[in-house]
Design a protein around this motif. Sequence first.
Motif, PDB file in Angstrom:
ATOM      1  N   ILE A   1       0.854  -1.189   0.000  1.00 23.21           N
ATOM      2  CA  ILE A   1       0.000   0.000   0.000  1.00 23.21           C
ATOM      3  C   ILE A   1       0.890   1.240   0.000  1.00 23.21           C
ATOM      4  N   THR A   2       0.486   2.222  -0.767  1.00 22.69           N
ATOM      5  CA  THR A   2       1.214   3.488  -0.830  1.00 22.69           C
ATOM      6  C   THR A   2       0.370   4.644  -0.320  1.00 22.69           C
TER       7      THR A   2
ATOM      8  N   PRO B   1      -9.948  -1.575   1.571  1.00 24.90           N
ATOM      9  CA  PRO B   1      -9.375  -2.652   0.758  1.00 24.90           C
ATOM     10  C   PRO B   1      -8.881  -2.216  -0.616  1.00 24.90           C
ATOM     11  N   GLU B   2      -9.429  -1.114  -1.124  1.00 26.68           N
ATOM     12  CA  GLU B   2      -9.047  -0.671  -2.473  1.00 26.68           C
ATOM     13  C   GLU B   2      -7.587  -0.255  -2.581  1.00 26.68           C
ATOM     14  N   VAL B   3      -6.904   0.015  -1.458  1.00 26.74           N
ATOM     15  CA  VAL B   3      -5.503   0.450  -1.534  1.00 26.74           C
ATOM     16  C   VAL B   3      -4.529  -0.729  -1.607  1.00 26.74           C
ATOM     17  N   LEU B   4      -5.025  -1.946  -1.475  1.00 24.41           N
ATOM     18  CA  LEU B   4      -4.165  -3.130  -1.534  1.00 24.41           C
ATOM     19  C   LEU B   4      -3.848  -3.458  -2.986  1.00 24.41           C
ATOM     20  N   GLN B   5      -2.576  -3.351  -3.348  1.00 21.72           N
ATOM     21  CA  GLN B   5      -2.167  -3.519  -4.737  1.00 21.72           C
ATOM     22  C   GLN B   5      -1.049  -4.555  -4.845  1.00 21.72           C
ATOM     23  N   LEU B   6      -1.152  -5.441  -5.833  1.00 27.97           N
ATOM     24  CA  LEU B   6      -0.074  -6.376  -6.115  1.00 27.97           C
ATOM     25  C   LEU B   6       1.067  -5.620  -6.791  1.00 27.97           C
ATOM     26  N   ALA B   7       2.298  -5.811  -6.298  1.00 29.57           N
ATOM     27  CA  ALA B   7       3.436  -5.043  -6.815  1.00 29.57           C
ATOM     28  C   ALA B   7       4.698  -5.896  -6.796  1.00 29.57           C
TER      29      ALA B   7
ATOM     30  N   GLY C   1      -1.184 -15.283   6.928  1.00 30.79           N
ATOM     31  CA  GLY C   1      -2.468 -15.181   7.589  1.00 30.79           C
ATOM     32  C   GLY C   1      -3.057 -13.782   7.452  1.00 30.79           C
ATOM     33  N   VAL C   2      -4.380 -13.733   7.362  1.00 32.67           N
ATOM     34  CA  VAL C   2      -5.102 -12.463   7.301  1.00 32.67           C
ATOM     35  C   VAL C   2      -5.897 -12.313   8.590  1.00 32.67           C
ATOM     36  N   ASN C   3      -5.735 -11.183   9.260  1.00 29.47           N
ATOM     37  CA  ASN C   3      -6.421 -10.902  10.516  1.00 29.47           C
ATOM     38  C   ASN C   3      -7.209  -9.606  10.409  1.00 29.47           C
ATOM     39  N   TYR C   4      -8.223  -9.478  11.256  1.00 29.16           N
ATOM     40  CA  TYR C   4      -9.007  -8.244  11.233  1.00 29.16           C
ATOM     41  C   TYR C   4      -8.135  -7.035  11.536  1.00 29.16           C
ATOM     42  N   ALA C   5      -7.119  -7.237  12.378  1.00 31.24           N
ATOM     43  CA  ALA C   5      -6.208  -6.130  12.683  1.00 31.24           C
ATOM     44  C   ALA C   5      -5.535  -5.588  11.426  1.00 31.24           C
ATOM     45  N   ASP C   6      -5.359  -6.428  10.408  1.00 28.96           N
ATOM     46  CA  ASP C   6      -4.744  -5.968   9.159  1.00 28.96           C
ATOM     47  C   ASP C   6      -5.582  -4.873   8.510  1.00 28.96           C
ATOM     48  N   THR C   7      -6.915  -4.966   8.642  1.00 28.31           N
ATOM     49  CA  THR C   7      -7.770  -3.944   8.036  1.00 28.31           C
ATOM     50  C   THR C   7      -7.573  -2.603   8.723  1.00 28.31           C
ATOM     51  N   HIS C   8      -7.276  -2.641  10.015  1.00 22.19           N
ATOM     52  CA  HIS C   8      -6.987  -1.399  10.738  1.00 22.19           C
ATOM     53  C   HIS C   8      -5.613  -0.849  10.338  1.00 22.19           C
ATOM     54  N   ALA C   9      -4.624  -1.742  10.212  1.00 17.43           N
ATOM     55  CA  ALA C   9      -3.281  -1.299   9.827  1.00 17.43           C
ATOM     56  C   ALA C   9      -3.295  -0.620   8.465  1.00 17.43           C
TER      57      ALA C   9
ATOM     58  N   VAL D   1     -10.369 -10.513  -0.029  1.00 16.40           N
ATOM     59  CA  VAL D   1     -10.391 -11.103   1.306  1.00 16.40           C
ATOM     60  C   VAL D   1     -10.675 -10.031   2.361  1.00 16.40           C
ATOM     61  N   HIS D   2     -10.052  -8.878   2.245  1.00 12.62           N
ATOM     62  CA  HIS D   2     -10.306  -7.798   3.202  1.00 12.62           C
ATOM     63  C   HIS D   2     -11.756  -7.332   3.125  1.00 12.62           C
ATOM     64  N   GLU D   3     -12.298  -7.241   1.922  1.00 16.07           N
ATOM     65  CA  GLU D   3     -13.694  -6.827   1.768  1.00 16.07           C
ATOM     66  C   GLU D   3     -14.629  -7.823   2.463  1.00 16.07           C
ATOM     67  N   ALA D   4     -14.377  -9.109   2.266  1.00 17.03           N
ATOM     68  CA  ALA D   4     -15.212 -10.134   2.886  1.00 17.03           C
ATOM     69  C   ALA D   4     -15.070 -10.110   4.408  1.00 17.03           C
TER      70      ALA D   4
END
Length: 317
Positions: free
Chosen positions: A6-7, A12-18, A38-46, A298-301
């Motif tokens: 992310i830049t 979730p829209e800011v998550l980009q494959l790079a 692993g994907v955690n709910y805390a990742d959405t906050h980060a 995944v973040h959206e879900a």
Amino acid sequence: MRAIQITEFGGPEVLQLAEVPEPVAQPGQLLIEVDGAGVNYADTHAVEDSYLSSSSLPMIPGGEVVGRASDGRRVVALTATGGYAERACAWAPMATEVPDEVSDAAALALVIQGLTAWNLLRTSARLAPGESVVVHAAAGGTGSLAVQLARRFGAGRVIATASTKEKRELALSLGADEAVDADPEGLKDRLVEANGGKKVDIVLEMTGGPVFDASLAALAPFGRLVTYGLASRAEPKPLTAGALMGHSRAVVGFWLMHALGRPELHAQPMAELLNLVASGDLVPQLGGTYPLADARVVHEALRSRATTGKLVLDPRR
């Protein structure tokens, strides 16, 4: 190497494959070839920079990985950031060797969510045999493990909450005695009714807002509410000392970062949890493995509560 970067902060829209530079292990770190992140709910906050610790840009999200260390061992590790990538670095004390009997996804379910569930019950709530325990979001990664551990640790009654009938049925299958609708409206009364008309001893709460308020109102004298998240992104009503004293109840905050570096709260529980999974006595709920490029989906879900169990990104896909 391929990574999710992310830049700018946002949803979730800011998550980009790079394509990003390879990480370089510092002295005392392991370089890990990542088989799963692993994907955690805390990742959405980060990702939106609303977590307890601030984030900096550019950033590769992801705080947990499983894979092969540079010394050949299969390990699961906490990484702070950098997990959504083909390779990641972790400090050696934060890595634990994984038994052959434990799958990648199951190991990832333990490193943050399993340790959180263990410490919520043992360290923060200090569960005593026979006490009643409410587990919110009981079909999620942490909640589904907390239901099983509460039963194993001697809870007298385990009450689960979840948003759908299917999720409530899952919680019952994992050992909950009762499962009730998570809707904040009327929640306090449903919790008391599920406990045989008595207020409850312990609540594990990660939603915030009106769910926190209802949970606090359902606490018995000397009860403990352990708060470990703000999934609703809404703060509860302000608390006063008088409100706590007047009902002899406690509110305890928990953040896993404070358990790290303390073997009795990190290394020892992690070994215990892995052994329980290897023996079949603890069953992590696995929510699916997705290609690395699907991080946004995944973040959206996750944010829409459309998932159950542990979610994993596979950087090999």
